[in-house]
Enzyme design. Structure first.
Site, mmCIF file in Angstrom:
data_model
loop_
_atom_site.group_PDB
_atom_site.id
_atom_site.type_symbol
_atom_site.label_atom_id
_atom_site.label_comp_id
_atom_site.label_asym_id
_atom_site.label_seq_id
_atom_site.Cartn_x
_atom_site.Cartn_y
_atom_site.Cartn_z
ATOM 1 N N HIS A 1 0.842 -1.203 0.000
ATOM 2 C CA HIS A 1 0.000 0.000 0.000
ATOM 3 C C HIS A 1 0.877 1.253 0.000
ATOM 4 O O HIS A 1 2.050 1.204 0.362
ATOM 5 C CB HIS A 1 -0.907 0.047 1.236
ATOM 6 C CG HIS A 1 -2.136 -0.799 1.101
ATOM 7 N ND1 HIS A 1 -2.171 -2.125 1.439
ATOM 8 C CD2 HIS A 1 -3.393 -0.499 0.645
ATOM 9 C CE1 HIS A 1 -3.379 -2.608 1.209
ATOM 10 N NE2 HIS A 1 -4.142 -1.657 0.722
ATOM 11 N N LYS B 1 -0.606 4.828 4.629
ATOM 12 C CA LYS B 1 -1.443 3.853 5.354
ATOM 13 C C LYS B 1 -0.913 3.649 6.773
ATOM 14 O O LYS B 1 0.281 3.494 6.986
ATOM 15 C CB LYS B 1 -1.489 2.521 4.598
ATOM 16 C CG LYS B 1 -2.455 1.538 5.219
ATOM 17 C CD LYS B 1 -2.895 0.453 4.249
ATOM 18 C CE LYS B 1 -3.861 -0.519 4.883
ATOM 19 N NZ LYS B 1 -5.124 0.079 5.319
HETATM 20 P P1 NAD Z 1 -7.731 9.549 5.375
HETATM 21 O O1 NAD Z 1 -6.825 9.752 6.551
HETATM 22 O O2 NAD Z 1 -7.400 10.223 4.090
HETATM 23 O O3 NAD Z 1 -9.228 9.995 5.773
HETATM 24 C C1 NAD Z 1 -9.841 9.765 7.023
HETATM 25 C C2 NAD Z 1 -10.648 11.017 7.328
HETATM 26 O O4 NAD Z 1 -11.458 10.757 8.496
HETATM 27 C C3 NAD Z 1 -9.760 12.240 7.659
HETATM 28 O O5 NAD Z 1 -10.211 13.362 6.911
HETATM 29 C C4 NAD Z 1 -9.986 12.421 9.152
HETATM 30 O O6 NAD Z 1 -9.851 13.773 9.570
HETATM 31 C C5 NAD Z 1 -11.439 11.933 9.275
HETATM 32 N N1 NAD Z 1 -11.849 11.662 10.651
HETATM 33 C C6 NAD Z 1 -11.120 11.148 11.679
HETATM 34 N N2 NAD Z 1 -11.860 11.127 12.805
HETATM 35 C C7 NAD Z 1 -13.077 11.632 12.476
HETATM 36 C C8 NAD Z 1 -14.267 11.886 13.220
HETATM 37 N N3 NAD Z 1 -14.344 11.607 14.532
HETATM 38 N N4 NAD Z 1 -15.353 12.408 12.572
HETATM 39 C C9 NAD Z 1 -15.294 12.693 11.244
HETATM 40 N N5 NAD Z 1 -14.173 12.495 10.494
HETATM 41 C C10 NAD Z 1 -13.089 11.982 11.115
HETATM 42 O O7 NAD Z 1 -7.852 7.967 5.191
HETATM 43 P P2 NAD Z 1 -8.433 7.162 3.945
HETATM 44 O O8 NAD Z 1 -7.328 6.733 3.067
HETATM 45 O O9 NAD Z 1 -9.603 7.886 3.365
HETATM 46 O O10 NAD Z 1 -8.942 5.847 4.699
HETATM 47 C C11 NAD Z 1 -9.891 5.913 5.741
HETATM 48 C C12 NAD Z 1 -10.145 4.500 6.262
HETATM 49 O O11 NAD Z 1 -10.727 3.695 5.242
HETATM 50 C C13 NAD Z 1 -8.872 3.765 6.701
HETATM 51 O O12 NAD Z 1 -9.171 2.937 7.810
HETATM 52 C C14 NAD Z 1 -8.534 2.910 5.484
HETATM 53 O O13 NAD Z 1 -7.741 1.774 5.783
HETATM 54 C C15 NAD Z 1 -9.921 2.521 5.044
HETATM 55 N N6 NAD Z 1 -10.054 2.112 3.647
HETATM 56 C C16 NAD Z 1 -10.945 1.120 3.400
HETATM 57 C C17 NAD Z 1 -11.181 0.715 2.090
HETATM 58 C C18 NAD Z 1 -12.241 -0.321 1.835
HETATM 59 O O14 NAD Z 1 -12.390 -0.780 0.703
HETATM 60 N N7 NAD Z 1 -13.042 -0.689 2.834
HETATM 61 C C19 NAD Z 1 -10.504 1.342 1.032
HETATM 62 C C20 NAD Z 1 -9.601 2.363 1.323
HETATM 63 C C21 NAD Z 1 -9.401 2.761 2.646
#
Ligand code: NAD
Length: 270
Positions: free
Chosen positions: A159, A163
């Site tokens: 990744h 991450k």
């Molecule tokens: P990122 O850090 O870019 O985004 C996360 C966002 O959530 C940030 O803007 C952060 O400020 C916000 N956040 C944190 N606490 C919060 C709260 N209490 N209320 C509202 N917003 C809040 O991360 P990302 O790359 O977008 O990934 C997010 C999650 O999704 C990770 O756990 C990642 O591993 C997961 N993910 C899952 C898949 C899937 O297919 N299920 C795909 C990609 C990423």
């Protein structure tokens, strides 16, 4: 907004996945964005969520009040952090709003909280919302059930360097699929860290290896090592839009589902 449209709210609206999902909602006819939040203190608070996501102004201003997610929405789609997602699950259950969670890095106790919310509302929880990876899991379970004695299973994932959890939720889910195929518990056979005098590989173990670098969206291989032959099953994501589209498919499913704790397999079967 039309009466038939499903109303969606997005926490983590400033995040990579949040913005991608907002773009996919804007491109759809049957979904409409009605709420957006990010964590308190985020620079994005007060910004127009469409402007931030690059779709043009949509009038949905990013708030730091999680209650705003549950005021009007039919479904909340949450890709944030484990602590935030667990808190949102409790609020969704209290407010009777369906929830899709894609956040990874959950503990067993976090997952128990999500499952408990599934007693009250439809809750889809999936570490990888891509259709291809869901099918990969099915294949891995079948192959692991067939290739048993003399076959070693290793899972390799790569990744991008942002991450924060490892191995990825998807790698762990693939490990669970392999363990299910073998009729064993992953916790009893997983080998996550190898360093120094490790001794020989234990037969039956499922090994994990992790690479982090650059802008890799996500790559997973499950490798079955036999004597003089090797079976490799690989999935490579080249655009995170696949995860966003899968999350929207899960949201359409959740909007029509009864209360329950669902995964992406349930969504694809529907
Ligand atoms: P990122 O850090 O870019 O985004 C996360 C966002 O959530 C940030 O803007 C952060 O400020 C916000 N956040 C944190 N606490 C919060 C709260 N209490 N209320 C509202 N917003 C809040 O991360 P990302 O790359 O977008 O990934 C997010 C999650 O999704 C990770 O756990 C990642 O591993 C997961 N993910 C899952 C898949 C899937 O297919 N299920 C795909 C990609 C990423």
């Amino acid at each position: 907004m039309t009466a038939e449209q499903i109303k969606i709210a997005i926490p983590g609206a400033a995040g990579r996945m949040g913005q991608m999902i907002i773009r996919e909602i804007a491109a759809s006819n049957d979904l409409v964005l009605v709420g957006a939040t990010d964590r308190p203190g985020s620079e994005a608070i007060g910004a127009d969520s469409g402007m931030l996501a690059g779709t043009g102004a949509n009038g949905v201003i990013i708030s730091d009040d999680p209650a705003s997610l549950f005021a009007d929405a039919d479904v909340v789609i949450d890709f944030t952090s484990p602590a935030a997602s667990v808190a949102h699950a409790g609020m969704a259950a209290a407010g009777n709003v369906a929830l899709v969670i894609g956040t990874t890095g959950m503990t067993d106790s976090d997952e128990e909280s999500l499952a408990a919310a599934g007693n009250t509302i439809p809750l889809v929880y999936c570490a990888n919302t891509s259709v291809g990876v869901t099918l990969l899991g099915r294949l891995v379970e079948q192959v692991a059930a067939q290739l048993v004695d003399g076959w070693d299973i290793e899972i390799v994932e790569t990744h991008h360097h942002h991450k924060v959890d490892a191995p990825s939720g998807t790698a762990l889910a693939l490990g669970e699929a392999a363990a299910r195929g073998r009729g064993v518990k992953l916790a009893e056979v997983s080998d996550m860290v190898r360093e120094g005098q490790t001794g020989a590989r234990r037969p039956g173990d499922i090994g994990f290896a992790v690479m982090r670098g650059g802008d890799v969206t996500g790559e997973h291989s499950v490798i079955f090592f036999g004597e003089s032959e090797r079976v490799e099953i690989t999935h490579k994501a080249t655009d995170r839009a696949i995860f966003a589209r899968g999350a929207l498919r899960a949201a359409r499913f959740a909007a029509a589902a009864k209360a329950g704790f669902y995964n992406m397999e349930d969504v694809l079967k529907a």
